[in-house]
Design a protein around this motif. Sequence first.
Motif, PDB file in Angstrom:
ATOM      1  N   UNK B 475       0.826  -1.210   0.000  1.00  0.00           N
ATOM      2  CA  UNK B 475       0.000   0.000   0.000  1.00  0.00           C
ATOM      3  C   UNK B 475       0.859   1.260   0.000  1.00  0.00           C
ATOM      4  N   UNK B 476       1.809   1.301   0.944  1.00  0.00           N
ATOM      5  CA  UNK B 476       2.571   2.544   1.132  1.00  0.00           C
ATOM      6  C   UNK B 476       3.634   2.766   0.074  1.00  0.00           C
ATOM      7  N   UNK B 477       4.276   1.658  -0.366  1.00  0.00           N
ATOM      8  CA  UNK B 477       5.415   1.821  -1.256  1.00  0.00           C
ATOM      9  C   UNK B 477       5.066   1.659  -2.726  1.00  0.00           C
ATOM     10  N   UNK B 478       3.960   0.976  -3.035  1.00  0.00           N
ATOM     11  CA  UNK B 478       3.629   0.735  -4.440  1.00  0.00           C
ATOM     12  C   UNK B 478       2.362   1.483  -4.841  1.00  0.00           C
ATOM     13  N   UNK B 479       1.252   1.163  -4.152  1.00  0.00           N
ATOM     14  CA  UNK B 479      -0.028   1.650  -4.640  1.00  0.00           C
ATOM     15  C   UNK B 479      -0.176   3.167  -4.495  1.00  0.00           C
ATOM     16  N   UNK B 480       0.038   3.676  -3.286  1.00  0.00           N
ATOM     17  CA  UNK B 480      -0.165   5.111  -3.077  1.00  0.00           C
ATOM     18  C   UNK B 480       0.772   5.965  -3.938  1.00  0.00           C
ATOM     19  N   UNK B 481       2.083   5.637  -4.009  1.00  0.00           N
ATOM     20  CA  UNK B 481       2.941   6.441  -4.894  1.00  0.00           C
ATOM     21  C   UNK B 481       2.495   6.387  -6.348  1.00  0.00           C
ATOM     22  N   UNK B 482       2.054   5.202  -6.797  1.00  0.00           N
ATOM     23  CA  UNK B 482       1.617   5.115  -8.186  1.00  0.00           C
ATOM     24  C   UNK B 482       0.358   5.930  -8.423  1.00  0.00           C
ATOM     25  N   UNK B 483      -0.464   6.058  -7.382  1.00  0.00           N
ATOM     26  CA  UNK B 483      -1.723   6.794  -7.521  1.00  0.00           C
ATOM     27  C   UNK B 483      -1.582   8.246  -7.065  1.00  0.00           C
ATOM     28  N   UNK B 484      -0.361   8.761  -7.068  1.00  0.00           N
ATOM     29  CA  UNK B 484      -0.143  10.130  -6.577  1.00  0.00           C
ATOM     30  C   UNK B 484      -1.051  11.145  -7.270  1.00  0.00           C
ATOM     31  N   UNK B 485      -1.090  11.082  -8.595  1.00  0.00           N
ATOM     32  CA  UNK B 485      -1.874  12.091  -9.323  1.00  0.00           C
ATOM     33  C   UNK B 485      -3.352  12.055  -8.940  1.00  0.00           C
ATOM     34  N   UNK B 556       6.173  17.204 -11.612  1.00  0.00           N
ATOM     35  CA  UNK B 556       7.496  17.513 -11.057  1.00  0.00           C
ATOM     36  C   UNK B 556       8.103  16.286 -10.386  1.00  0.00           C
ATOM     37  N   UNK B 557       7.297  15.645  -9.523  1.00  0.00           N
ATOM     38  CA  UNK B 557       7.828  14.535  -8.738  1.00  0.00           C
ATOM     39  C   UNK B 557       8.186  13.355  -9.635  1.00  0.00           C
ATOM     40  N   UNK B 558       7.376  13.104 -10.632  1.00  0.00           N
ATOM     41  CA  UNK B 558       7.612  11.949 -11.519  1.00  0.00           C
ATOM     42  C   UNK B 558       8.204  12.391 -12.855  1.00  0.00           C
ATOM     43  N   UNK B 559       8.980  13.491 -12.867  1.00  0.00           N
ATOM     44  CA  UNK B 559       9.453  14.016 -14.153  1.00  0.00           C
ATOM     45  C   UNK B 559      10.337  13.021 -14.883  1.00  0.00           C
ATOM     46  N   UNK B 560      10.965  12.092 -14.156  1.00  0.00           N
ATOM     47  CA  UNK B 560      11.799  11.088 -14.822  1.00  0.00           C
ATOM     48  C   UNK B 560      11.116   9.725 -14.895  1.00  0.00           C
ATOM     49  N   UNK B 561       9.802   9.694 -14.712  1.00  0.00           N
ATOM     50  CA  UNK B 561       9.063   8.427 -14.745  1.00  0.00           C
ATOM     51  C   UNK B 561       7.918   8.550 -15.741  1.00  0.00           C
ATOM     52  N   UNK B 562       8.249   8.291 -16.998  1.00  0.00           N
ATOM     53  CA  UNK B 562       7.271   8.527 -18.058  1.00  0.00           C
ATOM     54  C   UNK B 562       5.992   7.712 -17.867  1.00  0.00           C
ATOM     55  N   UNK B 564       4.299   7.095 -15.369  1.00  0.00           N
ATOM     56  CA  UNK B 564       3.358   7.598 -14.372  1.00  0.00           C
ATOM     57  C   UNK B 564       2.763   8.942 -14.761  1.00  0.00           C
ATOM     58  N   UNK B 565       3.227   9.510 -15.856  1.00  0.00           N
ATOM     59  CA  UNK B 565       2.808  10.876 -16.161  1.00  0.00           C
ATOM     60  C   UNK B 565       1.440  10.943 -16.823  1.00  0.00           C
ATOM     61  N   UNK B 566       1.068   9.896 -17.549  1.00  0.00           N
ATOM     62  CA  UNK B 566      -0.260   9.949 -18.173  1.00  0.00           C
ATOM     63  C   UNK B 566      -1.025   8.696 -17.846  1.00  0.00           C
ATOM     64  N   UNK B 567      -1.306   8.472 -16.604  1.00  0.00           N
ATOM     65  CA  UNK B 567      -2.038   7.242 -16.349  1.00  0.00           C
ATOM     66  C   UNK B 567      -2.774   7.270 -15.058  1.00  0.00           C
TER      67      UNK B 567
END
Lengths: 210, 567
Positions: B475-485, B556-562, B564-567
């Motif tokens: 939850x804390x390390x995978x799901x929530x960071x991936x769902x930041x937007x 900004x936070x995911x600027x190097x993680x393509x 995560x930018x459109x999903x």
Amino acid sequence: MAEGLHLNKVKITHLGQPLMSIDTHVAPGEVVTIMGPSGVGKSTLLSAIIGTLSPDFTLSGQIHLNGRDLTTLPPDERCVGILFQDALLFPHLNVGANLAFGLAQGGTRAERRTKIDTALAEVGLDGFADRDPATLSGGQRARVALMRMLLSDPHALLLDEPFSGLDAELRDQVRQLVFDHAKARGLPVLLVTHDDADAKAADGPVVRLE
Amino acid sequence: MAQSRRFPRLPLFPALTVLVLLGPVVAGLWGTLLPAFGHLPAAGLSGPSLDAFRALLDWPGFGPAARLSVVTGLAAAILSLAITALILAGWAGTRGFGVLERLLSPFLSVPHAAAAFGLAFLIAPSGWIARLFSPWLTGWDRPPDVLILNDPWGLSLIAGMVMKEVPFLLLMSIAALGQIDGRRRMALSQSMGYGRISAWMFAIFPAVYARIRLPVLVVLTWSMSVVDVAVILGPSTPPTLSVQIVRWMSDPDLAFRLQAAAAALVQLALVIGVVGLWFAGEKLVAHLACRRIEMGHRGHYDRPLRLTGFALGTAISVALLLGLFSLGIWSVAGFWSFPDLTPDQLTTRNWMRHYSGSLGAFFETMLIASIAVAIGLALTIGCLETEHRRNLRLTQRGMWLIYLPLIVPQTAFLPGLQTLFLNFGLDMGRAPVVLAHLVFVLPYLRLSLEGPWQAWDPRQATVAAALGASPDRVLWRIRLPMLLAPLLTAIAVGVAVSVGQYLPTLLVGGGRIETLTTEAVALASGGDRRAIGVFGLMQTAAALVPFALALVLPALIWRNRKGLLHG
């Protein structure tokens, strides 16, 4: 040679990139099969013919149906019917109302009802008018979808892999039914498919897109 | 899923959430019921008696006020739904619609009060529209003496409500459209000879409506009982029933609380009656539509209808944008005489004058919003995670539960909540206000997180678990960071909802909690346009800035993680 569906030097580009091109003629009662790997633009071609191409695509060349130029007509004035893989029966209407939705305008309520009952009987679904489409089997749904489309009096029929959702035995049956009805009405038919058996059953020219 | 371990800590969240959602509503209705029948220990009264209802019926404004609530509410809801359907039928899927689609979320987050003030500044006799045509066309060299704002029929009130409801219904419908394969339904119907509008109305709208029925009910009951917009744009003698309830609630004479409670019950009954009427109307419309479908009418009047939809959509967008712009202009206006289109000079004086007052209200607003959203987010994520681990899905009944606080009219249970506090001698202050805000923030948090949360690929969790990660770690390390937007968007929605709350702040705060919204609405009767401009603009900024952050931060936070930018 004005009769039938003519695709004259049809080219489709996507955001400036050439996607596909085709030049072919489908005579009345004939089935032309279009085959090719996915992503080659088969469904896009069908969208272009029914007139629902999304703005990212551009079409050049002409599409003629029985001497009429369809290229600039809005979709609802083209008289080109289409069947998809899913029957797409409207879940908020019963079977009879689904057919009534397709049935061309005109006639009294009673006359329309008779036409619908006849159409149902034609495909072995007597008395199904009041059924909820969700309670139908896959084959029954496909048959209702076919009759709904035919009742709207199309001048040509497009098939977008309409048999691939059915299991093998049913597929032969429904396929034969669709082809028979199209031939009986003298409709030019354009079939898009992955399945060699479809092409064989269609018994007409095959266009392979690369 | 391989996770069959029990998590004794988690079932807490759904239970707490239900309590937070329903507790205040049930308690508030109870607190309304008692004084309505004459029981108010704080004022030394005990029932049961029907005096409050008698007094209410004796009030000469009762009939007109009740009628006004029903008529303006129904009209606004029907118009909003019709305009939404017309815009979608004519334009969904086109490029122009894409532009409107991107404007919807910010439009939605503009607080009701700010939007209403903006509209008022446009359509008032001395507003921008009158100035634009004066004196060369109208011959007016002073504001005409006509009652446009606060007109006795509630027309400007209806316009103000429609302006806020159409973006809401559009956004809900777009989400629904994604679930029903609207594009192919449309292609199929058009290939059978249906024009775009008929195809959409008969083949797509029924399926969309089935999915937006609850939001439509929210719109209906909200329109019948809204207070802040009605104070700004609605008639005043008599006002709508809900506005009158709030007037009585703020009367220093406690006896008027009884009358207010009785009126609140009548308000609730009116809403229930109209909802029943609406259900009957749904059946009637469905029946008529079926009769029409059976005749196969193709309906080729697309052009005028599409143009109407376009004009209405544009008018709503322009009115919202110009309205906000006029708030901005008034906030920096010096001397500005009619019919000049712009002020003689621009000045910072208004901002200097309201600096300390507005800053204090701003901090109060943000403090309440932050706490309410933080609690709400914890509860929502707790619920979603519980449902995920136990493989539960939100049922239709669960959906009703989430929508319930939005459907029960605020004026029916918030006065009761205040009365309860009074009876128990509890202090009204910030904490109860936060809890009251939470009732309205929670549903929106859940609604905006539901889609992205379910869309997350659960195989990610399977992979992580196979690597030895505990469910908490996943939850804390995978799901929530991936769902930041989507999380940030949900926070922005929550903050916007909290910022816009008028009645919970006013009633549950006992009039002592001053947020940007309560301050702005309080300015409505005074007519100091420069002060309204300052407070309205601050209020809008408080709701909109979080939205901007929600867009910028993930990039900004995911600027190097393509990925995560459109999903």
